[in-house]
Design a protein around this motif. Structure first.
Motif, short mmCIF file in Angstrom:
data_model
loop_
_atom_site.label_atom_id
_atom_site.label_comp_id
_atom_site.label_asym_id
_atom_site.label_seq_id
_atom_site.Cartn_x
_atom_site.Cartn_y
_atom_site.Cartn_z
N LEU A 175 0.84 -1.19 0.00
CA LEU A 175 0.00 0.00 0.00
C LEU A 175 0.88 1.25 0.00
N VAL A 176 0.58 2.17 -0.90
CA VAL A 176 1.36 3.40 -1.02
C VAL A 176 0.79 4.44 -0.06
N GLY A 177 1.67 5.13 0.64
CA GLY A 177 1.23 6.15 1.59
C GLY A 177 0.70 7.40 0.90
N VAL A 178 -0.23 8.09 1.56
CA VAL A 178 -0.78 9.35 1.07
C VAL A 178 -0.83 10.33 2.23
N CYS A 217 1.14 -9.86 9.84
CA CYS A 217 2.20 -8.87 10.07
C CYS A 217 2.01 -7.70 9.14
N SER A 218 2.52 -6.57 9.57
CA SER A 218 2.45 -5.35 8.79
C SER A 218 3.57 -4.43 9.25
N PHE A 219 4.27 -3.82 8.31
CA PHE A 219 5.30 -2.86 8.71
C PHE A 219 5.24 -1.64 7.80
N LYS A 220 5.52 -0.49 8.39
CA LYS A 220 5.41 0.78 7.69
C LYS A 220 6.66 1.03 6.84
N ILE A 221 6.43 1.51 5.65
CA ILE A 221 7.51 1.86 4.75
C ILE A 221 7.11 3.12 3.99
N SER A 222 8.06 3.75 3.36
CA SER A 222 7.75 4.98 2.62
C SER A 222 7.02 4.67 1.32
N PRO A 249 1.30 6.77 6.28
CA PRO A 249 2.47 6.12 5.65
C PRO A 249 2.07 4.88 4.88
N GLY A 250 2.93 4.48 3.98
CA GLY A 250 2.71 3.24 3.26
C GLY A 250 3.02 2.04 4.14
N CYS A 251 2.58 0.86 3.70
CA CYS A 251 2.83 -0.33 4.49
C CYS A 251 2.75 -1.56 3.60
N VAL A 252 3.30 -2.65 4.10
CA VAL A 252 3.17 -3.97 3.49
C VAL A 252 2.43 -4.85 4.47
N SER A 253 1.32 -5.44 4.05
CA SER A 253 0.46 -6.21 4.95
C SER A 253 0.31 -7.63 4.43
N VAL A 286 15.90 -3.27 -1.16
CA VAL A 286 15.17 -4.53 -1.18
C VAL A 286 15.13 -5.05 0.25
N ILE A 287 13.95 -5.41 0.72
CA ILE A 287 13.79 -5.94 2.08
C ILE A 287 13.37 -7.40 1.99
N ILE A 288 14.09 -8.27 2.67
CA ILE A 288 13.75 -9.69 2.81
C ILE A 288 13.31 -9.91 4.25
N LYS A 289 12.11 -10.47 4.43
CA LYS A 289 11.56 -10.59 5.78
C LYS A 289 11.02 -12.00 6.01
N ASP A 290 11.29 -12.53 7.20
CA ASP A 290 10.74 -13.82 7.61
C ASP A 290 9.43 -13.55 8.35
N ALA A 291 8.32 -14.11 7.84
CA ALA A 291 7.01 -13.81 8.41
C ALA A 291 6.82 -14.42 9.79
N GLU A 292 7.53 -15.48 10.12
CA GLU A 292 7.38 -16.12 11.44
C GLU A 292 8.24 -15.46 12.49
N THR A 293 9.51 -15.30 12.20
CA THR A 293 10.43 -14.77 13.20
C THR A 293 10.53 -13.24 13.16
N GLY A 294 10.13 -12.63 12.07
CA GLY A 294 10.25 -11.19 11.94
C GLY A 294 11.64 -10.71 11.56
N ARG A 295 12.55 -11.62 11.33
CA ARG A 295 13.91 -11.24 10.95
C ARG A 295 13.90 -10.51 9.61
#
Length: 542
Positions: A277-280, A307-312, A284-288, A337-346
Motif C-alpha cells: 500500500l502506497v502512503g498518502v 504482520c504489517s510494517f510501515k515503509i515509505s 504512511p505506506g505499508c506492506v500487509s 530490497v527488504i527480505i523478511k521472515d514472516a514467522e520470526t520477523g527477521r
C-alpha cells in the motif's frame, strides 16, 4: 468531364489560359514522374470536391486541395473501392503543420480552436477517433463465428490428421491445438453474485490476481470518492458448462493505493495475500500480510493480520515457495530490497542503485529476481545474504527502460521481462543474453504485468493501448489481439487472468478480463453456456 488519362501521362486541362489550375499549382506545368505519385483521380470527380468545400464549416476548418492518391482509376459506381482507395491514400499523405487529413473527404483541413476555446479540434482528438474506429472494427471481427487462424493453414482438422500420420510430435500438437483454440475464444459477460444484490458493483476494477488453482481471484477496485476497496471472488464451474462467480462477504476499504499483490502460502497453499500500500498525505505506506479467510463471514475463526510494517514507498512484493525459505517474502522499495521472515520477523535490507519495480522468486533454488527503474535486472541468492558488498548480485543484465514485470519459467535458466518501452524479452540467465523477443506490446509509463501459461505455451500481456495480446511462448508469434470492450482510456486498462482450469481442477479453460466495472470470460469451448443457475457453482465439483 473527362478524367485524368494515365496513358497520355498528363492531366487534362479544365480551361485554357494563364489562370488554369493543375492540382496544387497554377500554370501549364507538365506532370513529372513525381507528379504521378502526388496526383491521383478522385472517384467522385470535381463536383464531389466542390460540394465538400461548400458544405464544410469554414469557421472551424480551412480546406486544402486533396493530397496525392496512390490508387488507380476506378469506376465511380464502386463505393467500396472508393473508400478503400481513400484509406490507403491517407497512409501516404504527408503531415502538414497545422493541418489534418480526412481520408473520407480526401482533403486537408486546418486545425483551429473553436470560439471561446469551445470544441477545439486537436490532433489528439483525431487520433483518439481513429483508435476508437479501429477498436470497434476489431470488436465486430471478434463477434464473427469464424476467425482468422493464428498461423497460415493452421486448423484443428489438419493438426489431427498430421498427428495420426505421425508427422507431428505430441508436445507440438498440444501447443498448436491450444493456439487454434485461442483464436476461437469469444467474449461473454459474467454476472457477479453477491449477498447484497441490491447494490451492484459500480466501482472500476484496477487489479485482479488469481491464486495458483484459479479458484479464487483477489480484486482491487477504485472507489469514486477516492482510495480503493479490495476483496476475493470465488469461481466455480457447473456441469452445464457455465462459469459462476461470487464475491466474498467482507470488503475492505483504504484511502491508499494498492501497488502490488501476490498470494502467499503460510499455513497452506494460498492461505494469505501480500499487499503493498502506497502512503498518502500523513498516512504512511505499508506492506500487509492478510489471511484469505478474513474476507469471508462463513469462517468463524478469523485470525488477525499476520504482520504489517510501515515503509515509505513499496513498489513490488514476492513470496518465496522454496522449502528452505518457505515463510519468507520480499518487497521492492526506492533503492532498497527488504527480505523478511514472516514467522520470526527477521529482516534483511539490501541497498541498490534504483527503485525495484518488479520481483519474483525462483522455486527450486532460493533466488530472487528483481527488475529496476533503471532497466537493470539482477538476482539475489538468499543463502549469501550475509555479504555486505553487492557481490550477492548473482546475475546482472539490462533492458533499455524501466522494468515492469519479471517472470521466471519452470526451467529457471530462463526469465521473461517487460519494460516501459513495450519490449518483452526472454533472457537466458546463464549467459545474460536475450534469446527471444515478443513484438507488438505497447507501454509508455504504466505498471503492466506479464502472464505466462507454460502448459499451453502462451504468453499474455495487456498494453497501455488497452489491447490484450497473446503470443506463442516458443517462437514469439503473435497469435491474437483482443480489443477492450470499453473505449480506450488510461483509467480503463483491462486486468486479466488466464488459466487452463478457471474455477478449480475441474474448471474451464479460458481468459478472464476485468475492465471498468464489468467482468468478461473468453472460453475455449464454442458451446459455452452463459448464465448458470445462481449459487449452483458447486454442482460441477461434486
Amino acid at each position: 468531364m473527362r478524367k485524368w488519362n494515365w496513358r497520355e501521362g498528363q492531366r487534362p486541362h479544365r480551361r485554357q489560359g494563364a489562370g488554369q489550375r493543375q492540382g496544387w499549382y497554377r500554370g501549364s506545368r507538365q506532370r513529372s514522374a513525381r507528379d504521378d505519385q502526388w496526383y491521383g483521380d478522385d472517384d467522385a470527380g470535381p463536383s464531389y470536391r466542390t460540394s465538400q468545400r461548400r458544405h464544410h464549416n469554414p469557421s472551424s476548418a480551412a480546406s486544402l486541395p486533396p493530397p496525392p492518391s496512390s490508387s488507380s482509376t476506378a469506376s465511380s459506381s464502386s463505393t467500396a473501392a472508393s473508400s478503400s482507395s481513400a484509406s490507403k491514400s491517407s497512409s501516404a499523405a504527408p503531415e502538414l503543420p497545422g493541418f489534418y487529413f480526412d481520408p473520407e473527404k480526401n482533403r486537408y483541413f486546418r486545425l483551429l480552436p473553436g470560439h471561446n476555446n469551445c470544441n477545439p479540434l486537436t490532433r489528439e482528438q483525431l487520433q483518439e477517433k481513429e483508435r476508437e474506429k479501429k477498436r470497434n472494427k476489431m470488436l465486430e471481427e471478434d463477434e464473427k463465428p469464424r476467425k482468422k487462424a493464428p498461423r497460415t493453414g493452421l486448423n484443428a482438422s489438419l493438426l489431427l490428421q498430421k498427428r495420426h500420420l505421425g508427422l507431428l510430435p505430441e508436445n507440438s500438437y498440444c501447443r498448436l491445438i491450444h493456439e487454434v483454440k485461442v483464436s476461437g475464444m469469444r467474449r461473454h459477460k459474467l454476472e457477479i453474485q453477491s449477498t447484497d444484490n441490491s447494490s451492484p458493483n459500480t466501482d472500476n476494477f484496477r487489479l485482479i490476481v488469481g491464486d495458483s488453482a484459479c479458484e479464487r481471484v483477489f480484486t482491487v477496485n477504485d472507489v469514486y470518492h477516492g482510495g480503493c476497496k479490495y476483496g476475493i471472488m470465488n469461481f466455480s464451474s457447473s456441469s452445464r458448462g457455465s462459469l459462476s462467480v461470487e464475491m466474498c462477504d467482507n470488503l475492505y476499504f483504504t484511502n491508499r493505493k494498492v501497488n502490488s499483490i501476490c498470494w502467499a502460502s503460510v499455513n497452506y497453499p494460498d492461505s494469505h495475500v501480500l499487499l503493498c500500500l502506497v502512503g498518502v498525505a500523513d498516512t504512511p505506506g505499508c506492506v500487509s500480510l492478510l489471511p484469505a479467510s478474513l474476507f469471508s463471514n462463513s469462517n468463524p475463526d478469523q485470525p488477525g493480520m499476520l504482520c504489517s510494517f510501515k515503509i515509505s514507498t513499496a513498489w513490488s512484493c514476492a513470496w518465496c515457495l522454496n522449502p528452505q525459505f518457505d515463510k519468507t517474502f520480499s518487497t521492492g522499495l526506492s533503492r532498497r530490497v527488504i527480505i523478511k521472515d514472516a514467522e520470526t520477523g527477521r529482516t534483511q535490507t539490501y541497498s541498490v542503485g534504483s527503485d525495484v519495480l518488479a520481483q519474483q522468486f525462483a522455486l527450486r533454488v532460493p533466488v530472487l529476481f528483481n527488475g529496476c527503474r533503471s532497466g537493470e535486472i539482477f538476482s539475489m541468492d538468499l543463502r549469501q545474504r550475509g555479504r555486505r558488498d553487492q557481490s550477492w548480485k548473482a546475475n546482472r543484465f539490462h533492458q533499455e527502460s524501466a522494468i515492469t514485470s519479471v517472470r521466471v519459467l519452470q526451467d529457471e535458466n530462463y526469465l521473461l521481462a517487460a519494460d516501459m518501452l513495450g519490449q518483452i524479452k526472454l533472457w537466458d540467465v546463464r549467459v545474460s543474453k536475450p534469446v527471444q523477443e515478443y513484438q507488438g506490446h505497447h507501454n509508455e509509463h504504466a505498471y503492466l504485468p506479464l502472464h505466462v501459461n507454460e502448459r499451453e505455451g502462451l504468453l499474455l500481456a495487456v498494453g497501455q493501448d488497452c489491447y490484450t495480446r497473446l503470443w506463442s511462448l516458443k517462437d514469439g508469434h503473435l497469435l491474437r489481439t483482443i480489443p477492450s470492450p470499453h473505449p480506450v482510456a488510461n483509467d480503463s486498462i483491462p486486468s486479466v487472468v488466464f488459466s487452463s482450469n478457471l474455477g478449480g481442477c475441474r474448471g474451464l479453460p479460458g481468459l478472464l478480463m476485468a475492465v471498468k466495472h464489468d467482468l468478461y470470460y473468453f472460453p475455449y469451448n464454442t458451446d459455452y453456456q452463459e448464465g448458470g443457475e445462481p449459487r449452483a457453482g458447486s454442482e460441477g465439483n461434486d
